[in-house]
Design an enzyme around this catalytic site. Structure first.
Site, short mmCIF file in Angstrom:
data_model
loop_
_atom_site.label_atom_id
_atom_site.label_comp_id
_atom_site.label_asym_id
_atom_site.label_seq_id
_atom_site.Cartn_x
_atom_site.Cartn_y
_atom_site.Cartn_z
CD GLU A 246 -39.79 -25.76 -27.00
OE1 GLU A 246 -41.11 -25.59 -27.15
OE2 GLU A 246 -38.92 -26.06 -27.81
CD GLN A 340 -8.45 -19.18 -24.19
OE1 GLN A 340 -9.04 -19.30 -24.94
NE2 GLN A 340 -7.29 -18.90 -24.18
CG LEU A 341 -9.92 -21.09 -17.31
CD1 LEU A 341 -10.89 -20.93 -16.21
CD2 LEU A 341 -8.72 -20.20 -17.04
CG HIS A 342 -10.50 -27.62 -20.15
ND1 HIS A 342 -11.25 -26.99 -19.14
CD2 HIS A 342 -10.52 -29.22 -19.85
CE1 HIS A 342 -11.87 -27.99 -18.33
NE2 HIS A 342 -11.46 -29.11 -18.75
N GLY A 343 -7.02 -25.09 -21.94
CA GLY A 343 -6.11 -24.92 -23.07
C GLY A 343 -6.59 -26.07 -24.41
CB THR A 369 -33.20 -16.54 -31.63
OG1 THR A 369 -34.45 -15.40 -31.60
CG2 THR A 369 -33.75 -17.36 -32.63
CD GLU A 371 -30.55 -12.99 -31.31
OE1 GLU A 371 -31.01 -13.90 -31.58
OE2 GLU A 371 -29.35 -12.93 -30.96
C1 LIG Z 1 -30.82 -28.50 -32.64
C2 LIG Z 1 -32.10 -27.81 -32.94
C3 LIG Z 1 -33.20 -28.19 -32.55
C4 LIG Z 1 -34.57 -27.80 -32.61
N1 LIG Z 1 -35.78 -28.39 -32.39
C5 LIG Z 1 -36.92 -27.98 -32.84
C6 LIG Z 1 -38.15 -28.59 -32.64
O1 LIG Z 1 -38.05 -29.87 -31.93
N2 LIG Z 1 -39.03 -28.29 -33.27
C7 LIG Z 1 -39.36 -27.24 -33.92
O2 LIG Z 1 -40.29 -26.81 -34.22
N3 LIG Z 1 -38.25 -26.65 -33.95
C8 LIG Z 1 -36.86 -26.87 -33.56
N4 LIG Z 1 -35.58 -26.19 -33.85
C9 LIG Z 1 -35.81 -24.78 -34.75
C10 LIG Z 1 -35.67 -23.69 -33.70
O3 LIG Z 1 -36.72 -23.56 -33.00
C11 LIG Z 1 -35.44 -22.58 -34.92
O4 LIG Z 1 -34.10 -22.71 -35.28
C12 LIG Z 1 -35.41 -21.08 -34.06
O5 LIG Z 1 -36.74 -20.88 -33.68
C13 LIG Z 1 -34.91 -19.91 -35.10
O6 LIG Z 1 -35.37 -19.94 -36.15
P1 LIG Z 1 -34.90 -19.99 -37.69
O7 LIG Z 1 -33.71 -21.03 -37.57
O8 LIG Z 1 -35.67 -20.12 -38.84
O9 LIG Z 1 -34.02 -18.64 -37.51
P2 LIG Z 1 -34.55 -17.11 -38.05
O10 LIG Z 1 -35.88 -17.01 -37.76
O11 LIG Z 1 -34.56 -17.27 -39.61
O12 LIG Z 1 -33.63 -16.31 -37.28
C14 LIG Z 1 -32.30 -15.95 -37.75
C15 LIG Z 1 -31.83 -14.64 -36.90
O13 LIG Z 1 -32.54 -13.68 -37.11
C16 LIG Z 1 -33.00 -13.27 -35.67
N5 LIG Z 1 -34.28 -12.63 -35.95
C17 LIG Z 1 -35.48 -13.28 -36.60
N6 LIG Z 1 -36.48 -12.53 -36.33
C18 LIG Z 1 -36.18 -11.43 -35.33
C19 LIG Z 1 -36.90 -10.33 -34.72
N7 LIG Z 1 -38.30 -10.39 -34.86
N8 LIG Z 1 -35.86 -9.33 -34.16
C20 LIG Z 1 -34.86 -9.65 -34.07
N9 LIG Z 1 -33.84 -10.56 -34.58
C21 LIG Z 1 -34.73 -11.68 -35.34
C22 LIG Z 1 -32.99 -14.52 -35.09
O14 LIG Z 1 -33.03 -14.13 -33.53
C23 LIG Z 1 -31.68 -15.13 -35.37
O15 LIG Z 1 -30.58 -14.50 -35.01
C24 LIG Z 1 -34.58 -26.66 -33.41
C25 LIG Z 1 -33.41 -26.06 -33.90
C26 LIG Z 1 -32.22 -26.66 -33.78
C27 LIG Z 1 -30.74 -25.88 -34.06
#
Ligand SMILES: Cc1cc2nc3c(=O)[nH]c(=O)nc-3n(C[C@H](O)[C@H](O)[C@H](O)COP(=O)(O)OP(=O)(O)OC[C@H]3O[C@@H](n4cnc5c(N)ncnc54)[C@H](O)[C@@H]3O)c2cc1C
Length: 381
Positions: A246, A340-343, A369, A371
């Site tokens: 993925e 930015q370049l598009h203004g 994420t 992170e």
């Molecule tokens: C448009 C969209 C489509 C999506 N589609 C799917 C899907 O099809 N199926 C599905 O299952 N999920 C889906 N997701 C969910 C996505 O995978 C999660 O949003 C993502 O994994 C982050 O989890 P969270 O939102 O709970 O954030 P959190 O886990 O709460 O994280 C919040 C912040 O804390 C940081 N953080 C958390 N743990 C740590 C760590 N150990 N060390 C450092 N930093 C940390 C994160 O990096 C982030 O910056 C989707 C999300 C979006 C926005």
């Protein structure tokens, strides 16, 4: 568009690209405004994509797939990105990969051919309101009751959620085991399923045409033979094995978006005039575009290396994490500079670069994420 021939683009892959590009131009592009308004693609877009061979491009033909390699899948992702079309065919492939990897022969034959044809849309449901990065913290529970599991809980942010007839869900099958060993993947056929409910489309800042929903399970009964892998408690390990795929798909889209941003911004800078000359005649514009084009090219070379290694079965999870993190950060840097370049026009949703700015942002968040990617990389050092 920067002209670059990827080493993995064989003649067969190039022909496939031409077909995919024409299909997207003809069948998807004219409907983008409506898809964005209704927050999902038309249902028949899936069957049209299936007929054209865009779905499950790298799944074996015996299961209805295209019989190609990841190169074919990458072509579909790149062409969707280059056309600016939101269509989560990658999620369809990701669900198929779980079924291919862990499904029984019966499960593969039951689900993969209709998914390849687009009659059955797949979603992968891991995230919950209380657990995203920390998947061990999921609360959705599947309790065994005779020949069925009874599922209770909810999932959020689920791509393809509204259209999905098949949901591959991460659930807790054992509350007493360690979180890592208590999770299983169960495939849920959602049509007319009592207790299964789909929430409305979630309001997002970008990816307006993508179907993203909450899913609710209230005593939903699923046959026990819909468990993936035959044995309970393997779900966490299965997700860890498949998430790199993925992440690679996100990296592919990120590079295609970065290249597109450079191309459309260069065209704009040549056309738009200020102070009696074209924007491209300002050294700052040329230098910024030069920086963006260079960064996009570096990204392309790294991505091509990853794709080649993946096709050869040699891409390590660590490199995939690096690609997902660096290429999506790079994509966002490039797209932001191009806005930015598009203004002011860069802030108008009528302009593709503005939509790319909001659409690309989530690449740093989902599929793990950035992170979490750095955690994966850091822990390996
Ligand atoms: C448009 C969209 C489509 C999506 N589609 C799917 C899907 O099809 N199926 C599905 O299952 N999920 C889906 N997701 C969910 C996505 O995978 C999660 O949003 C993502 O994994 C982050 O989890 P969270 O939102 O709970 O954030 P959190 O886990 O709460 O994280 C919040 C912040 O804390 C940081 N953080 C958390 N743990 C740590 C760590 N150990 N060390 C450092 N930093 C940390 C994160 O990096 C982030 O910056 C989707 C999300 C979006 C926005």
């Amino acid at each position: 568009m920067i002209d670059h021939q990827s080493s993995w683009a064989t003649d067969d892959v190039r022909m496939f690209r031409t077909m995919v590009r024409q299909f997207i131009q003809r069948e998807f592009l004219p409907h983008q405004a409506r898809w964005r308004q209704q927050h999902r693609p038309d249902g028949d877009a899936w069957t049209a994509a299936g007929r054209a061979g865009l779905l499950l491009a790298d799944v074996p033909e015996e299961y209805g797939g295209g019989g190609g390699t990841f190169a074919h899948e990458a072509v579909v992702l790149e062409e969707l990105a280059r056309a600016g079309v939101d269509f989560a065919s990658s999620i369809q492939t990701i669900v198929a990969r779980y079924i291919l990897a862990y499904g029984t022969e019966h499960q593969k034959r039951r689900w993969l051919p209709p998914m390849a044809a687009g009659g059955l849309v797949g979603a992968i449901a891991m995230s919950e309101p209380g657990a995203g990065s920390d998947l061990q913290g999921i609360k959705t529970i599947a309790r065994r009751d005779g020949d069925h599991y009874v599922i209770n809980g909810s999932k959020t942010f689920i791509t393809n959620g509204c259209n999905a007839g098949l949901v591959c869900a991460a659930v807790k099958t054992d509350m007493t085991a360690t979180p890592m060993r208590g999770i299983s993947l169960i495939v849920i056929e959602t049509t007319k399923l009592p207790g299964y409910q789909v929430g409305g489309s979630l309001e997002k800042v970008g990816l307006q045409a993508q179907d993203t929903c909450e899913l609710f399970f209230d005593d939903v009964r699923v046959p026990v033979d819909h468990l993936l892998g035959g044995v309970e408690g393997r779900g966490f390990a299965q997700m860890m094995e498949q998430l790199p795929y993925e992440r690679l798909t996100v990296a592919v889209s990120a590079v295609a978006n970065a290249e597109r941003a450079v191309a459309i911004t260069t065209a704009h800078a040549k056309e738009r005039r200020a102070f009696g000359k074209s924007l491209i005649d300002f050294q700052n514009t040329r230098f910024k575009l030069a920086e963006c084009a260079t960064e996009a090219r570096i990204g392309r070379v790294f991505l091509d290396h990853c794709i080649e290694r993946f096709i050869a079965g040699e891409l390590e999870d660590l490199t995939t994490a690096m690609a997902k993190y660096w290429l999506t950060d790079s994509e966002c840097r490039i797209v932001d500079e191009c806005v930015q370049l598009h203004g002011g026009y860069g802030y108008m949703t009528e302009y593709p670069i503005a939509r790319m700015w909001t659409d690309s942002r989530v690449h740093r968040i989902y599929a793990g994420t950035n992170e979490i990617m750095k955690e994966v990389i850091g822990l390996s050092l």
